[in-house]
Design an enzyme around this catalytic site. Structure first.
Site, PDB file in Angstrom:
ATOM      1  N   PHE A  12       0.844  -1.208   0.000  1.00 46.37           N
ATOM      2  CA  PHE A  12       0.000   0.000   0.000  1.00 46.37           C
ATOM      3  C   PHE A  12       0.882   1.263   0.000  1.00 46.37           C
ATOM      4  CE2 PHE A  12      -2.229   2.807   3.307  1.00 46.37           C
ATOM      5  CZ  PHE A  12      -2.846   3.604   2.356  1.00 46.37           C
ATOM      6  N   ASP A  32       9.986  -6.629  -3.347  1.00 47.73           N
ATOM      7  CA  ASP A  32       8.868  -7.154  -2.549  1.00 47.73           C
ATOM      8  C   ASP A  32       8.858  -8.673  -2.665  1.00 47.73           C
ATOM      9  OD1 ASP A  32       6.076  -7.567  -1.512  1.00 47.73           O
ATOM     10  OD2 ASP A  32       6.035  -5.385  -1.686  1.00 47.73           O
ATOM     11  N   ASN A  33       8.537  -9.365  -1.571  1.00 47.16           N
ATOM     12  CA  ASN A  33       8.396 -10.827  -1.686  1.00 47.16           C
ATOM     13  C   ASN A  33       6.944 -11.223  -1.953  1.00 47.16           C
ATOM     14  OD1 ASN A  33       7.181 -10.451   0.747  1.00 47.16           O
ATOM     15  ND2 ASN A  33       8.540 -11.781   1.927  1.00 47.16           N
ATOM     16  N   SER A  76       6.995  -4.753   5.304  1.00 52.69           N
ATOM     17  CA  SER A  76       6.533  -5.362   6.564  1.00 52.69           C
ATOM     18  C   SER A  76       5.048  -5.645   6.461  1.00 52.69           C
ATOM     19  CB  SER A  76       6.750  -4.424   7.758  1.00 52.69           C
ATOM     20  OG  SER A  76       6.255  -5.055   8.936  1.00 52.69           O
ATOM     21  N   LYS A  92      11.189 -10.973  11.305  1.00 48.75           N
ATOM     22  CA  LYS A  92      12.403 -11.042  10.481  1.00 48.75           C
ATOM     23  C   LYS A  92      12.579  -9.809   9.589  1.00 48.75           C
ATOM     24  CE  LYS A  92      13.508 -15.108   8.586  1.00 48.75           C
ATOM     25  NZ  LYS A  92      13.263 -16.452   7.976  1.00 48.75           N
ATOM     26  N   ALA A 115      10.447   2.872   7.766  1.00 47.50           N
ATOM     27  CA  ALA A 115       9.046   3.034   8.166  1.00 47.50           C
ATOM     28  C   ALA A 115       8.901   2.513   9.576  1.00 47.50           C
ATOM     29  CB  ALA A 115       8.144   2.259   7.213  1.00 47.50           C
ATOM     30  N   TYR A 146       5.202  -7.206  15.857  1.00 45.43           N
ATOM     31  CA  TYR A 146       5.309  -5.997  15.022  1.00 45.43           C
ATOM     32  C   TYR A 146       5.957  -4.869  15.818  1.00 45.43           C
ATOM     33  CZ  TYR A 146       3.681  -2.240  11.884  1.00 45.43           C
ATOM     34  OH  TYR A 146       3.595  -1.170  11.020  1.00 45.43           O
ATOM     35  N   LYS A 150       9.649  -3.218  15.119  1.00 50.66           N
ATOM     36  CA  LYS A 150       9.798  -1.811  14.724  1.00 50.66           C
ATOM     37  C   LYS A 150      10.674  -1.057  15.720  1.00 50.66           C
ATOM     38  CE  LYS A 150       7.250  -1.595  10.949  1.00 50.66           C
ATOM     39  NZ  LYS A 150       7.793  -1.175   9.655  1.00 50.66           N
ATOM     40  N   ARG A 187      -7.771  -4.439   8.659  1.00 52.21           N
ATOM     41  CA  ARG A 187      -7.720  -3.058   9.142  1.00 52.21           C
ATOM     42  C   ARG A 187      -9.091  -2.412   8.996  1.00 52.21           C
ATOM     43  NH1 ARG A 187      -2.374  -0.975   6.387  1.00 52.21           N
ATOM     44  NH2 ARG A 187      -3.127  -2.502   4.906  1.00 52.21           N
TER      45      ARG A 187
HETATM   46  N1  UDP Z   1     -11.662  -2.368  14.284  1.00 54.11           N
HETATM   47  C1  UDP Z   1     -13.031  -2.532  14.360  1.00 54.11           C
HETATM   48  N2  UDP Z   1     -13.637  -3.323  13.422  1.00 54.11           N
HETATM   49  C2  UDP Z   1     -12.971  -3.954  12.423  1.00 54.11           C
HETATM   50  C3  UDP Z   1     -11.569  -3.774  12.338  1.00 54.11           C
HETATM   51  C4  UDP Z   1     -10.942  -2.978  13.294  1.00 54.11           C
HETATM   52  O1  UDP Z   1     -13.697  -1.965  15.251  1.00 54.11           O
HETATM   53  O2  UDP Z   1     -13.613  -4.669  11.623  1.00 54.11           O
HETATM   54  C5  UDP Z   1     -10.990  -1.518  15.283  1.00 54.11           C
HETATM   55  C6  UDP Z   1      -9.757  -2.128  15.943  1.00 54.11           C
HETATM   56  O3  UDP Z   1     -10.130  -2.927  17.033  1.00 54.11           O
HETATM   57  C7  UDP Z   1      -8.995  -0.899  16.344  1.00 54.11           C
HETATM   58  C8  UDP Z   1      -9.348   0.134  15.251  1.00 54.11           C
HETATM   59  O4  UDP Z   1     -10.513  -0.354  14.616  1.00 54.11           O
HETATM   60  O5  UDP Z   1      -9.431  -0.413  17.590  1.00 54.11           O
HETATM   61  C9  UDP Z   1      -8.247   0.319  14.208  1.00 54.11           C
HETATM   62  O6  UDP Z   1      -7.862  -0.941  13.766  1.00 54.11           O
HETATM   63  P1  UDP Z   1      -6.767  -1.203  12.643  1.00 54.11           P
HETATM   64  O7  UDP Z   1      -6.534  -2.672  12.612  1.00 54.11           O
HETATM   65  O8  UDP Z   1      -7.183  -0.537  11.394  1.00 54.11           O
HETATM   66  O9  UDP Z   1      -5.455  -0.445  13.119  1.00 54.11           O
HETATM   67  P2  UDP Z   1      -4.680  -0.343  14.513  1.00 54.11           P
HETATM   68  O10 UDP Z   1      -5.457  -1.023  15.626  1.00 54.11           O
HETATM   69  O11 UDP Z   1      -3.369  -0.982  14.272  1.00 54.11           O
HETATM   70  O12 UDP Z   1      -4.616   1.114  14.720  1.00 54.11           O
END
Ligand code: UDP
Length: 326
Positions: A12, A32-33, A76, A92, A115, A146, A150, A187
C-alpha cells in the site's frame, strides 16, 4: 539520475512511494516478496523506463547492482491479522531485513529512511503521542512481533547512524488510509468499506470508544519525502491529528456508502490501543509539513477506488502465498 530502492514496493505505502519517486524523476527499484504486497499496485509502472521490480525477500541478503542514493525500508506486514498469521516473517523483516538494508546502504553510501510506526508507543499512556514518549508495549502480546520489530529497527538504525555515520531517517507512521489498501487484511477502513460493499453489517470491536487519527496517503507520502530530504536523524511522527472514535468512524462510513446495514459489536482484540493521536509539532517545525486532505475528501477518494474494483476482489482471501515460515 538519482536511484532509489523501495522495499515493500508492491504494498500500500510502498506503491504510492514508487509513484512519487517516479514522478520526481528518480530511477526506482521496487523490492517485494509479495507475501502481503500485490503486483496490481504497481503494474502501471512496469512499462516505465525508470522502474524495475525485484521479487525478493529483504530478510535474505540483498544484491542490487549499480549505485543507490536512497533506500526506503517499507517492507513489513502491517495489520493485526497479518501479525497473527505470519508472526515470524514480521519479526524477520524488521530485524534481518533492516540489517540487510543498512549493510547495503553502507556499501552504496546511500541514505536510509525506515518506516516506523505509532505502534512503538503501544497502548499509550501519554496523549497525544510526542516523539519523546517511550511507549507502553507488551512484548509478548499479539502485536508484540510488530511493535518490537519496529522498536528494534529504530535502535538498529540509530546504531548505524552513530557508529557508522550512516545518513538515516526514521518516520513514525500513524494510521494511514487510501486507495490500494488491501481488502480483507482486517484493518478498520477496508473492513468497513468492504462490509458496506458486500452488504454485510459493520463490525465494531469493543464498544467503539477507542480512538484513532487517520491520515490520507498523499499527505503521508509528502511528509516522508520531506523527511528523507531533510537533515534530521531522529524519529518524526507523520500522521493526521484529527482524532475520532471507531464508532464515529463507522457512522461516517455508513453515511458515505449509503449502506442500510447496521453496526454489530465484537470483542475487542487483546492489547488494542485505546487512544492514538500524533503530536506533529516536530513535522511542522522541521519539515514545514502538515496534512492537507480532510477525512471527508480522503474517504470519498478511497471509496471511489474500492467501488471501482472488480466485484470478485471484495471476496478475495488475504493473499499470503507460500513462503518460508521459519
Ligand atoms: N476495528 C473494528 N472493526 C474492524 C476492524 C478494526 O472496530 O472490523 C478496530 C480495531 O479494534 C482498532 C481500530 O478499529 O481499535 C483500528 O484498527 P486497525 O486494525 O485498522 O489499526 P490499529 O489497531 O493498528 O490502529
Amino acid at each position: 539520475m538519482k536511484r532509489v530502492l523501495i522495499t515493500g514496493g508492491a504494498g500500500f505505502l510502498g506503491s504510492h512511494l514508487c509513484d512519487r519517486f517516479i514522478k520526481e524523476g528518480f530511477y526506482v527499484i521496487a523490492m517485494d516478496n509479495l507475501i502481503t504486497g500485490d503486483l496490481r499496485n504497481i503494474e502501471h509502472l512496469f512499462k516505465h523506463p525508470n522502474f524495475e521490480f525485484y521479487h525478493h525477500d529483504v530478510s535474505k541478503f540483498i544484491h542490487v547492482p549499480g549505485e543507490l542514493d536512497y533506500i526506503l525500508h517499507f517492507a513489513s506486514p502491517a495489520s493485526p491479522i497479518d501479525y497473527l498469521k505470519i508472526p515470524i516473517q514480521t519479526l524477520k523483516v524488521g530485524s534481518l531485513g533492516i540489517h540487510n538494508c543498512l549493510g547495503l546502504a553502507r556499501v552504496k553510501k546511500a541514505r536510509v529512511i525506515i518506516a516506523s510506526t505509532s505502534e512503538v508507543y503501544g497502548d499509550p499512556l501519554v496523549h497525544p503521542q510526542t516523539e519523546e514518549y517511550w511507549g507502553h508495549v507488551n512484548p509478548v502480546g499479539p502485536r508484540g512481533v510488530y511493535d518490537e520489530a519496529k522498536r528494534f529497527q529504530e535502535a538498529m538504525t540509530m546504531a548505524y547512524h552513530t557508529y557508522h555515520g550512516l545518513e538515516t531517517r526514521i518516520v513514525r507512521i500513524f494510521n494511514t488510509y487510501g486507495p490500494r489498501m488491501r481488502l480483507n487484511d482486517g484493518r478498520v477502513l477496508p473492513a468497513f468499506i468492504g462490509q458496506a460493499l458486500r452488504g454485510e453489517d459493520l463490525t465494531i470491536f469493543g464498544d467503539g470508544s477507542q480512538t484513532r487519527s487517520f491520515c490520507f496517503v498523499a499527505d503521508l507520502v509528502e511528509g516522508i519525502y520531506r523527511l528523507l530530504l531533510s537533515d534530521y536523524a531522529y524519529p518524526v511522527n507523520i500522521g493526521n491529528p484529527a482524532e475520532i472514535t471507531i464508532k464515529q468512524f463507522a457512522e461516517e462510513i455508513i453515511k458515505l456508502t449509503g449502506t442500510d446495514q447496521k453496526i454489530v459489536y465484537k470483542p475487542l482484540p487483546k492489547d488494542d490501543p485505546k487512544q492514538r493521536q500524533p503530536d506533529i509539532t516536530k513535522a511542522k517545525e522541521i519539515l514545514g509539513w502538515k496534512p492537507k486532505v480532510t477525512r471527508a475528501e480522503g474517504l470519498a477518494i478511497t471509496y471511489d477506488y474500492f467501488k471501482s474494483l472488480p466485484k470478485e476482489r471484495l471476496y478475495e482471501e488475504a493473499n499470503h502465498r507460500d513462503f518460508d515460515k521459519k
